[in-house]
Scaffold this motif. Structure first.
Motif, PDB file in Angstrom:
ATOM      1  N   LYS A   1      48.851 -58.547  21.177  1.00 15.78           N
ATOM      2  CA  LYS A   1      48.629 -58.528  22.625  1.00 15.78           C
ATOM      3  C   LYS A   1      48.955 -59.869  23.285  1.00 15.78           C
ATOM      4  N   LEU A   2      49.177 -60.897  22.462  1.00 17.60           N
ATOM      5  CA  LEU A   2      49.517 -62.219  22.994  1.00 17.60           C
ATOM      6  C   LEU A   2      50.985 -62.566  22.767  1.00 17.60           C
ATOM      7  N   ALA A   3      51.741 -61.634  22.212  1.00 17.04           N
ATOM      8  CA  ALA A   3      53.102 -61.919  21.758  1.00 17.04           C
ATOM      9  C   ALA A   3      54.039 -62.383  22.867  1.00 17.04           C
ATOM     10  N   ASN A   4      53.797 -61.937  24.095  1.00 19.31           N
ATOM     11  CA  ASN A   4      54.676 -62.308  25.208  1.00 19.31           C
ATOM     12  C   ASN A   4      54.181 -63.516  25.990  1.00 19.31           C
ATOM     13  N   GLY A   5      53.122 -64.142  25.496  1.00 20.12           N
ATOM     14  CA  GLY A   5      52.585 -65.323  26.156  1.00 20.12           C
ATOM     15  C   GLY A   5      51.200 -65.091  26.738  1.00 20.12           C
ATOM     16  N   TYR A   6      50.543 -66.164  27.097  1.00 18.12           N
ATOM     17  CA  TYR A   6      49.155 -66.072  27.530  1.00 18.12           C
ATOM     18  C   TYR A   6      48.766 -67.310  28.336  1.00 18.12           C
ATOM     19  N   ASN A   7      47.687 -67.197  29.101  1.00 21.59           N
ATOM     20  CA  ASN A   7      47.024 -68.341  29.702  1.00 21.59           C
ATOM     21  C   ASN A   7      45.863 -68.740  28.794  1.00 21.59           C
ATOM     22  N   SER A   8      45.352 -69.936  28.967  1.00 17.90           N
ATOM     23  CA  SER A   8      44.243 -70.375  28.117  1.00 17.90           C
ATOM     24  C   SER A   8      43.206 -71.125  28.941  1.00 17.90           C
ATOM     25  N   MET A   9      41.956 -71.034  28.466  1.00 13.82           N
ATOM     26  CA  MET A   9      40.856 -71.708  29.137  1.00 13.82           C
ATOM     27  C   MET A   9      39.908 -72.249  28.073  1.00 13.82           C
TER      28      MET A   9
ATOM     29  N   TYR B   1      43.399 -58.755  29.269  1.00 16.65           N
ATOM     30  CA  TYR B   1      42.985 -58.848  27.870  1.00 16.65           C
ATOM     31  C   TYR B   1      42.495 -60.268  27.616  1.00 16.65           C
ATOM     32  N   VAL B   2      41.248 -60.411  27.169  1.00 15.41           N
ATOM     33  CA  VAL B   2      40.665 -61.723  26.896  1.00 15.41           C
ATOM     34  C   VAL B   2      40.399 -61.847  25.400  1.00 15.41           C
ATOM     35  N   ARG B   3      40.947 -62.875  24.784  1.00 13.69           N
ATOM     36  CA  ARG B   3      40.689 -63.170  23.372  1.00 13.69           C
ATOM     37  C   ARG B   3      39.879 -64.461  23.318  1.00 13.69           C
ATOM     38  N   SER B   4      38.603 -64.335  22.989  1.00 14.66           N
ATOM     39  CA  SER B   4      37.730 -65.496  22.837  1.00 14.66           C
ATOM     40  C   SER B   4      37.735 -65.886  21.364  1.00 14.66           C
ATOM     41  N   LEU B   5      38.242 -67.052  21.063  1.00 10.88           N
ATOM     42  CA  LEU B   5      38.487 -67.456  19.673  1.00 10.88           C
ATOM     43  C   LEU B   5      37.192 -67.630  18.888  1.00 10.88           C
ATOM     44  N   GLU B   6      37.131 -66.981  17.749  1.00 11.35           N
ATOM     45  CA  GLU B   6      36.022 -67.139  16.815  1.00 11.35           C
ATOM     46  C   GLU B   6      36.549 -67.894  15.601  1.00 11.35           C
TER      47      GLU B   6
ATOM     48  N   PRO C   1      58.021 -49.469  28.962  1.00 10.99           N
ATOM     49  CA  PRO C   1      57.748 -50.856  28.573  1.00 10.99           C
ATOM     50  C   PRO C   1      57.973 -51.834  29.721  1.00 10.99           C
ATOM     51  N   VAL C   2      59.006 -51.538  30.549  1.00 17.80           N
ATOM     52  CA  VAL C   2      59.291 -52.410  31.691  1.00 17.80           C
ATOM     53  C   VAL C   2      58.163 -52.344  32.699  1.00 17.80           C
ATOM     54  N   LEU C   3      57.700 -51.090  32.965  1.00 20.13           N
ATOM     55  CA  LEU C   3      56.592 -50.937  33.909  1.00 20.13           C
ATOM     56  C   LEU C   3      55.336 -51.611  33.409  1.00 20.13           C
ATOM     57  N   ALA C   4      55.070 -51.501  32.098  1.00 24.90           N
ATOM     58  CA  ALA C   4      53.872 -52.113  31.528  1.00 24.90           C
ATOM     59  C   ALA C   4      53.921 -53.616  31.661  1.00 24.90           C
ATOM     60  N   THR C   5      55.146 -54.177  31.419  1.00 25.59           N
ATOM     61  CA  THR C   5      55.295 -55.630  31.517  1.00 25.59           C
ATOM     62  C   THR C   5      55.125 -56.093  32.960  1.00 25.59           C
ATOM     63  N   THR C   6      55.693 -55.284  33.894  1.00 21.73           N
ATOM     64  CA  THR C   6      55.662 -55.660  35.304  1.00 21.73           C
ATOM     65  C   THR C   6      54.248 -55.590  35.864  1.00 21.73           C
ATOM     66  N   ASN C   7      53.505 -54.564  35.491  1.00 17.70           N
ATOM     67  CA  ASN C   7      52.218 -54.305  36.123  1.00 17.70           C
ATOM     68  C   ASN C   7      51.036 -54.922  35.368  1.00 17.70           C
ATOM     69  N   SER C   8      51.228 -55.295  34.131  1.00 18.28           N
ATOM     70  CA  SER C   8      50.109 -55.792  33.339  1.00 18.28           C
ATOM     71  C   SER C   8      49.762 -57.221  33.718  1.00 18.28           C
ATOM     72  N   THR C   9      48.544 -57.595  33.434  1.00 18.24           N
ATOM     73  CA  THR C   9      48.115 -58.966  33.676  1.00 18.24           C
ATOM     74  C   THR C   9      48.478 -59.830  32.471  1.00 18.24           C
ATOM     75  N   VAL C  10      48.457 -61.122  32.674  1.00 17.38           N
ATOM     76  CA  VAL C  10      48.717 -62.068  31.584  1.00 17.38           C
ATOM     77  C   VAL C  10      47.437 -62.205  30.763  1.00 17.38           C
ATOM     78  N   PRO C  11      47.506 -62.098  29.443  1.00 17.24           N
ATOM     79  CA  PRO C  11      46.300 -62.246  28.613  1.00 17.24           C
ATOM     80  C   PRO C  11      45.713 -63.657  28.728  1.00 17.24           C
ATOM     81  N   LEU C  12      44.453 -63.749  28.345  1.00 17.63           N
ATOM     82  CA  LEU C  12      43.763 -65.041  28.387  1.00 17.63           C
ATOM     83  C   LEU C  12      43.125 -65.331  27.035  1.00 17.63           C
ATOM     84  N   VAL C  13      43.340 -66.552  26.535  1.00 19.02           N
ATOM     85  CA  VAL C  13      42.677 -67.036  25.323  1.00 19.02           C
ATOM     86  C   VAL C  13      41.636 -68.060  25.739  1.00 19.02           C
ATOM     87  N   MET C  14      40.399 -67.922  25.240  1.00 27.42           N
ATOM     88  CA  MET C  14      39.341 -68.874  25.542  1.00 27.42           C
ATOM     89  C   MET C  14      38.860 -69.544  24.247  1.00 27.42           C
TER      90      MET C  14
END
Length: 297
Positions: free
Chosen positions: A95-103, A57-62, A15-28
């Protein structure tokens, strides 16, 4: 025995490696007349982002059930209800539980700002507003895409009166309509924009939540023929009593009285002002990658 211990160690470490190496999710969030997954607009942008930021991980809001409803809701569903729906979708996505960027694109920009102000959990890190109308609009010169009939309906309702309760409750664009010729009525009857911009009673929670952002990036289109005034994309707007002369964010009561914490954020270097020398949302892929992708990596 040593192999078992090693496997347990890897299980604890993964879990630590996944957190360290993963990208920050994006909500659009898309703009007026568009939908979450249009392959010619947000779908194309999502593909571009996934190419530039491998593994993101990109979540485009519907907003609604399906693309058609998502599109019509951009015209006809109360913005406050849309934001509630968006907050629930974001909160329920593991997939957004630890925070995300938004656009957010066009009106999606101020809608995602509202999410930041009203729904701080999970945390939003960077907010990128691409042509968002943060001080609202006063005029609709044209409409995007194939939404001609909806645009005609919208104009009829706005001509009827943007601040009539029925129009405010049922027309998205009326909810961020700011009339500089009648500011008192705007403050009294606006059910959305006047609230999120602290035009009446100041909500300290809004201020606190917005200041949690690491970066608030605002894109203004230098040759925008859709948004009036285009300076709204940087929190500028018409000075009271006329619709020609424009004030800047730094000249506005929103800034001088620091109603949203924008003055403090500006001094901390959290506000980023970008310009694309094009019409509304008409940026190139090169411009997008060079100017916006760094804030989502």
């Amino acid at each position: 025995m040593e192999v078992q211990i090693f496997l347990v160690f890897l299980a604890c470490l993964s879990p630590v490696l996944a957190t360290t190496n993963s990208t920050v999710p994006l909500v659009m969030w898309h703009g007026m007349g568009d939908s979450c997954c249009n392959p010619l607009s947000l779908g194309h942008i999502q593909t571009l982002i996934e190419k530039e930021v491998p593994g993101i991980y990109v979540r485009s809001l519907e907003i609604g059930d399906g693309i058609v409803e998502d599109t019509t809701n951009g015209f006809l569903l109360n913005v406050n209800k849309q934001v509630e729906m968006a907050c629930q979708k974001i909160k329920s996505d593991p997939k957004l539980a630890n925070g995300y960027n938004s656009m957010g694109f066009s009106q999606g920009g101020q809608f995602l700002r509202t999410v930041a102000q009203r729904c701080p959990s999970p945390p939003m890190f960077n907010l990128i507003s691409v042509g968002g109308q943060h001080q609202g609009v006063f005029g609709f010169p044209r409409c995007p895409g194939a939404s001609v009939s909806l645009c005609d309906y919208m104009r009829k309702l706005l001509n009827l009166g943007a601040y009539i309760s029925f129009v405010q409750d049922n027309l998205v664009q009326a909810e961020y309509w700011q009339d500089p010729l009648n500011e008192a009525e705007y403050r009294q009857k606006s059910i959305y924009l006047a609230d999120i911009n602290q035009e009446n009673k100041v909500n300290e929670t809004y201020k606190t939540n917005l200041q949690k952002l690491k970066k608030f990036v605002m894109v203004m289109f230098g040759n925008d023929t859709m948004v009036q005034p285009k300076e709204s994309e940087w929190f500028g707007f018409y000075k009271a009593g006329q619709d020609k002369e424009v004030y800047t964010l730094q000249e506005s009561p929103l800034y001088t009285q620091d109603k949203l914490g924008l003055k403090a954020m500006d001094k901390q270097g959290k506000l980023v002002f970008l310009t694309s020398p094009t019409d509304h949302l008409q940026f190139t892929e090169t411009w997008f990658v060079q100017n916006l992708v760094p804030y989502i990596k």
